[in-house]
Design an enzyme around this catalytic site. Structure first.
Site, PDB file in Angstrom:
ATOM      1  N   LYS A 165       2.132  -9.651  37.559  1.00 52.57           N
ATOM      2  CA  LYS A 165       1.768 -10.962  38.109  1.00 52.57           C
ATOM      3  C   LYS A 165       0.388 -10.919  38.766  1.00 52.57           C
ATOM      4  O   LYS A 165      -0.503 -11.699  38.425  1.00 52.57           O
ATOM      5  CB  LYS A 165       2.832 -11.408  39.118  1.00 52.57           C
ATOM      6  N   GLY A 217      -9.971  -4.775  38.581  1.00 54.88           N
ATOM      7  CA  GLY A 217     -10.627  -5.893  39.254  1.00 54.88           C
ATOM      8  C   GLY A 217     -11.927  -6.341  38.613  1.00 54.88           C
ATOM      9  O   GLY A 217     -12.382  -7.472  38.831  1.00 54.88           O
ATOM     10  N   GLU A 218     -12.549  -5.492  37.830  1.00 59.76           N
ATOM     11  CA  GLU A 218     -13.861  -5.841  37.295  1.00 59.76           C
ATOM     12  C   GLU A 218     -13.948  -5.808  35.773  1.00 59.76           C
ATOM     13  O   GLU A 218     -14.745  -6.530  35.177  1.00 59.76           O
ATOM     14  CB  GLU A 218     -14.921  -4.921  37.929  1.00 59.76           C
ATOM     15  N   ILE A 273       0.056  -0.941  34.205  1.00 60.68           N
ATOM     16  CA  ILE A 273      -0.092  -2.070  35.120  1.00 60.68           C
ATOM     17  C   ILE A 273       0.935  -1.946  36.246  1.00 60.68           C
ATOM     18  O   ILE A 273       2.117  -1.706  36.005  1.00 60.68           O
ATOM     19  CB  ILE A 273       0.099  -3.395  34.354  1.00 60.68           C
ATOM     20  N   LYS A 291      -5.393   2.484  35.825  1.00 56.62           N
ATOM     21  CA  LYS A 291      -6.846   2.472  35.924  1.00 56.62           C
ATOM     22  C   LYS A 291      -7.235   1.177  36.640  1.00 56.62           C
ATOM     23  O   LYS A 291      -6.388   0.332  36.906  1.00 56.62           O
ATOM     24  CB  LYS A 291      -7.495   2.538  34.541  1.00 56.62           C
ATOM     25  N   GLY A 292      -8.502   1.019  36.946  1.00 60.21           N
ATOM     26  CA  GLY A 292      -8.927  -0.158  37.708  1.00 60.21           C
ATOM     27  C   GLY A 292      -8.888  -1.424  36.870  1.00 60.21           C
ATOM     28  O   GLY A 292      -9.018  -1.391  35.644  1.00 60.21           O
ATOM     29  N   GLN A 337      -5.864 -11.038  38.536  1.00 62.99           N
ATOM     30  CA  GLN A 337      -7.151 -10.348  38.577  1.00 62.99           C
ATOM     31  C   GLN A 337      -7.979 -10.669  37.333  1.00 62.99           C
ATOM     32  O   GLN A 337      -9.188 -10.847  37.407  1.00 62.99           O
ATOM     33  CB  GLN A 337      -6.930  -8.834  38.674  1.00 62.99           C
TER      34      GLN A 337
END
Lengths: 242, 735
Positions: free
Chosen positions: B630, B701-702, B626, B698-699, B635
């Protein structure tokens, strides 16, 4: 869904057509049947709409506006006045500064702030009073500025997000929104902050669930709600004057 | 000087601008002489314009121009061939004011430009349009027989596709998901300004300044460097600002016609069928397992829809292909063409809808097996990606299960439906898994060391809310040993170095890598300059003898040191600039890179009214290392709130008789409000992925949204004994 607080819904053009005259009552009946919406664009409906818009705007002005507007309206119910919407002088205090303005009666407080005074911190999210992005304080009360015609605010004290901080020092609510990450894209944020300040002033911030209720007129599509609650709770507990 | 480390819970770098109202969004650049454009939209879904009368509007006070298909300026790009090269959506893009054809309801058919907003709105009312109507279809469910396989899709089959049919335990179900509209709080807006005939600048709402630049330059046949897209602040987008839309074209055309800057801000009702949405889906799902719960086969046949002019496709099947170890699979994805505007990528585009079917079916299977739903998922954990047999670049899903279940208190769950109750409220606990690609794209970054020892970092990347600007500042500060205040990051403009669009959960991996690497390059360059200059305290030192501490180069052996600013001074340099293009290596192709999550949800369903309240959420996420806890938590909140919306309330309703939206405002189209959202408990595995990028990220947002709607539906089933297979789960479906 749950306890949705919608202050009011501004009528839109199509709604206006459907209740403006006998002719348009017919249109309403036709519409409820098989006639498709395109019929509304016929010339006669457009003229009716135009007439109605003129009249309704003036009627609104007559009903809501101070004497100056009424006078302007009386002076010409003709094409020219209806189109030009003669400007009305009025004064109001915005962020501690007395403003002497000349505005069209149809100009909302929101559009006045954003388009004429370049106070773009107040946001337009829906323009129908459904999202809270345009929340400002009028004489200390939170209002949806998109639902308020500027002429209704004569003599009032308006505070926008730009007027909340004291000099370089952020208002405690602004600082708390940064600390608790009470926003993501930032677009609903000014409205949330203005609403959050009012929420505490109103005495509606005594518990997290109470804050949730009283902050539910401000939509945050990014979903920062949990952090908004944390920020308001922290400010309330911090005990600083808001 | 506080040392900055990747992962620190730092405040957003643009926070102060946002909380004071100083941050300007696309429609808020009140340029001198700016005029206001308001779009007039069609009232039929299909046909042609038989007559368009703009005289009254043109005569109205303050109106500067009315642009329609009869007088619109030429758009050379509209003449390009169908299926034009490089287009991300197969087909013929929508062409604004191109001809008299009506392809969908709320299609923009005229732009009224006036000197004030009020006058433009009034002018728009005065435009009179006649139509010749044609028969239309806007219903997916009524037209499923016409489904076709899109040009860019290949059905994925593996093993014996029919194997599920012979499984001892079989679940077959049909799932529906409705239209979801992004509804960012800022409606789609553009302010356009021409400088002469060959150069245009747009203050734009976009997730991708480089895509804006490219598509505008193509449309108007301009040199790329003569198109500037300026978009530092974007009021939410969620996928809806990832391609060129009518409001951009309209503002540019309006500015061309009037010779003034023109701003166009869509009205709320216009965003529902003009700038994309998540299309509805109908999904046929079959899953077969052994009596012990090992998956034998899955069949997943998904149907979505698109417009008549483009084939917009989603990744509905992706979670099904890779989530669980399953040897046999049959999948297909087909589209129905409807008289609607083209849909658009919407947070978790495809995976969100597809995972509703997959994760609901897994819950049904668990009940059919009389097995704990969490246990079922664990025993079908995939050791490698079953779609392509590649090893995972990293996968801590099992840890998500364990830690999520513990934090949530999964063990208190009585598996019997309708067995838990508190007063009038039925209590239900549900869970689901999620999987989402962890991609990385090419990106560039440029860093400039200034004489005062601070750095200026630039990238064209947008920051529509995830906190990318903060993260990239943070990565640079970490790498260069500088405090946050000494790193100035400028973003959101197409003149800056290339960045891919901020979508697909790949911004950190793509642009973050470029930032990471350009900072490494800068240090390397500084080291060279420090040792090659006579008079330098480090002159002649070997690289191996040197190390960086804070903003200083030091020798390991002695006490010689040199600050960044001293290096510049030594060489009489005002500044030192380094650029870097970054892209993943070939190892990226050898692994399957995904983010994972396990969501646990507790709902209360009111026994008498069917009202569903989400009472508790634990979201355990494997998104690699991460970068900022925060903003990362925020997200996850965002995905959870979206999941609540899609599961319980969001639905774009079309009156198919008229092919027109019924609920296109925020009073009738419900999105979650503060009172709908409970405490959300976020767990990050926070373990590095060794492959995707040098930060180990890694991503994010989804991924937490994938499977989330099913977690709610599963909890509702547990609470009520009612399996809701058609979203949203509104009270009427529970009574």
């Amino acid at each position: 869904m749950a306890n949705r607080k919608i202050v009011a819904t501004k009528l839109r053009a199509n709604d206006l057509i459907l209740c403006s005259s006998n002719e348009n009552l017919m249109a309403k009946e036709e519409n409820s049947g098989k006639i498709l919406p395109e019929s509304r664009t016929d010339k006669k409906y457009n003229e009716a709409r135009r007439t109605f818009l003129k009249q309704s705007s003036l009627l609104t002005a007559l009903a809501l506006a101070p004497p100056a507007v009424v006078k302007a309206a009386e002076a010409g119910l003709d094409e020219k006045v209806a189109d030009q919407f003669e400007k009305v002088p009025l004064s109001l205090e915005i962020n501690g500064e007395l403003k002497k303005l000349s505005v069209e009666p149809r100009t909302t407080l929101l559009d006045l702030l954003r388009e004429q005074l370049d106070l773009t911190g107040t946001k337009k999210g829906c323009d129908y009073g459904q999202c809270g992005a345009c929340t400002v304080h009028a004489d200390g009360q939170r209002i949806n500025s998109c639902l308020s015609l500027t002429v209704m605010q004569e003599g009032k004290k308006i505070t926008t997000i730009e007027g909340l901080a004291t000099g370089d020092e952020l208002h405690p609510m602004q600082a708390a929104f940064i600390e608790y990450d009470g926003f993501q894209c930032g677009y609903c944020t000014p409205g949330q902050i203005m609403s959050g300040v009012a929420c505490i002033r109103e005495g509606h911030a005594n518990s997290e669930s109470e804050i949730r209720e009283y902050m539910s007129g401000n939509i945050c599509r990014c979903g920062a709600y949990p952090n908004i609650i944390k920020a308001i709770t922290a400010v309330k507990k911090g005990g600083k004057k808001v | 000087m506080r040392k900055v480390v990747m992962g620190d819970r730092l405040d957003r770098v643009e926070g102060q601008l946002k909380v004071t109202g100083v941050a300007r969004y696309a429609a808020e650049y009140n340029l001198p002489g700016v005029a206001h454009g308001v779009l007039v939209t069609s009232s039929i879904p299909r046909g042609r314009i038989s007559k368009i009368d703009t005289k009254a509007a043109e005569r109205a006070p303050g109106v500067l121009a009315v642009v329609t298909h009869e007088n619109a300026p030429e758009v050379p790009g509209y003449e390009a061939s169908v299926n034009n090269e490089g287009s991300r959506v197969y087909g013929q893009e929508f062409r604004l004011f191109y001809d008299d054809k009506i392809l969908h309801n709320f299609q923009p058919v005229a732009l009224v430009v006036a000197d004030t907003y009020e006058r433009a709105v009034h002018g728009a009312f005065l435009v009179s349009i006649g139509y010749e109507k044609e028969l239309h279809n806007t219903s997916l469910r009524d037209n499923l027989d016409d489904a076709f396989t899109p040009a860019d899709q290949k059905d994925h089959k593996r093993g014996r596709p029919d194997a599920y049919k012979e499984a001892p335990v079989l679940v077959e179900q049909e799932y529906h998901t409705p239209i979801q509209v992004h509804n960012p709080m800022e409606t789609h807006s553009t302010t356009a300004l021409w400088e002469g005939d060959k150069k245009v600048k747009v203050y734009n709402k976009t997730q991708a300044t480089k895509i804006s630049q490219k598509e505008i330059s193509k449309a108007f046949d301009l040199e790329k460097e003569n198109v500037e897209a300026h978009s530092p602040f974007v009021g939410g987008a969620f996928g809806s600002s990832s391609r060129l839309w009518p409001q951009e074209m309209a503002a540019i055309m309006g500015a061309k016609v009037t010779g003034r800057p023109v701003k166009v801000m869509l009205m709320r009702d216009q965003v529902f069928n003009m700038v994309g949405y998540r299309p509805a889906s109908v999904q046929y799902f079959s899953v077969g397992a052994t009596a012990e719960g090992k998956l034998l086969g899955i069949a997943h046949h998904a149907r979505g829809f698109t417009s008549r002019y483009e084939q917009f496709t989603e990744r509905l099947l992706d979670p099904t292909k890779s989530m669980y170890s399953c040897p046999n699979m049959d999948t297909s994805y087909k589209l129905v063409s409807l008289d609607m505007s083209t849909p658009c990528w919407t947070r978790g585009p495809g995976e969100t809808s597809g995972s509703f079917a997959l994760e609901s079916a897994m819950d049904e299977l668990a009940y059919a097996l009389k097995m704990d739903p969490l246990e079922l998922r664990k025993i079908n954990y995939a050791e490698k990606d079953p779609e392509n047999d590649k090893p995972w670049s990293s996968n801590y899903l099992l840890q998500c299960y364990e830690r999520g279940a513990e934090r949530f208190g999964w063990s208190r769950r009585n598996p019997e439906p309708r067995s838990m109750r508190e007063g009038e409220w039925l209590v239900g606990l549900g869970m689901a898994s999620g999987i989402y690609k962890a991609a990385r794209d090419r990106a560039e970054a440029r860093v400039k060391l200034l004489a005062d020892g601070s750095v200026l970092l630039r990238s064209a990347v947008a920051d529509v809310g995830p906190g990318s600007a903060t993260i990239f500042t943070q990565i640079a500060a970490d790498r260069l040993g500088l405090p946050m205040e000494k790193v100035r990051f400028e973003w959101g403009n197409s003149v800056f170095p290339y960045a891919p669009g901020q979508f697909g959960s790949h911004t950190t991996a793509s642009v973050g890598s470029a930032v990471y690497e350009v900072c490494t390059d800068l240090k390397q360059r500084l080291q060279e300059l420090a040792v090659n200059q006579p008079g330098s305290p480090l002159y002649g030192a070997q690289a191996a003898d040197l190390f960086f501490e804070g903003n200083t180069l030091k020798t390991k052996t002695g006490n010689a040191s040199l600050r960044y600013a001293d290096v510049l001074e030594l060489h009489a340099l005002k500044e030192l600039e380094v650029s870097r293009e970054s892209r993943g290596g070939p190892e990226l192709d050898e692994f399957s890179s995904k983010s994972f999550c396990a969501n646990f949800v507790e709902v209360r369903v009111h026994a008498a009214t069917g009202e569903v309240r989400v009472a508790k959420v634990v979201s355990a996420v494997d998104a690699g290392k991460i970068m900022n806890h925060k903003t990362a938590e925020s997200q996850v909140y965002g995905s959870v709130v979206w999941g609540i919306g899609i599961a319980l309330m969001e639905e774009g309703i079309i009156d198919h008789r008229f092919g027109r939206h019924l609920n296109n405002d925020l009073a009738d189209y419900h999105v979650p409000i503060n009172a709908d959202v409970p405490d959300i408990d976020v767990i990050f595995t926070d373990l590095e992925d060794p492959i995707v990028d040098p930060m180990g990220a890694k991503g994010i947002g989804e991924i937490p949204l994938i499977g989330f709607t099913a977690a709610i539906a599963n909890a509702v089933y547990h609470a009520t004994g009612k399996r809701i297979t058609k979203l949203p789960i509104t009270p009427d479906k529970l009574l």
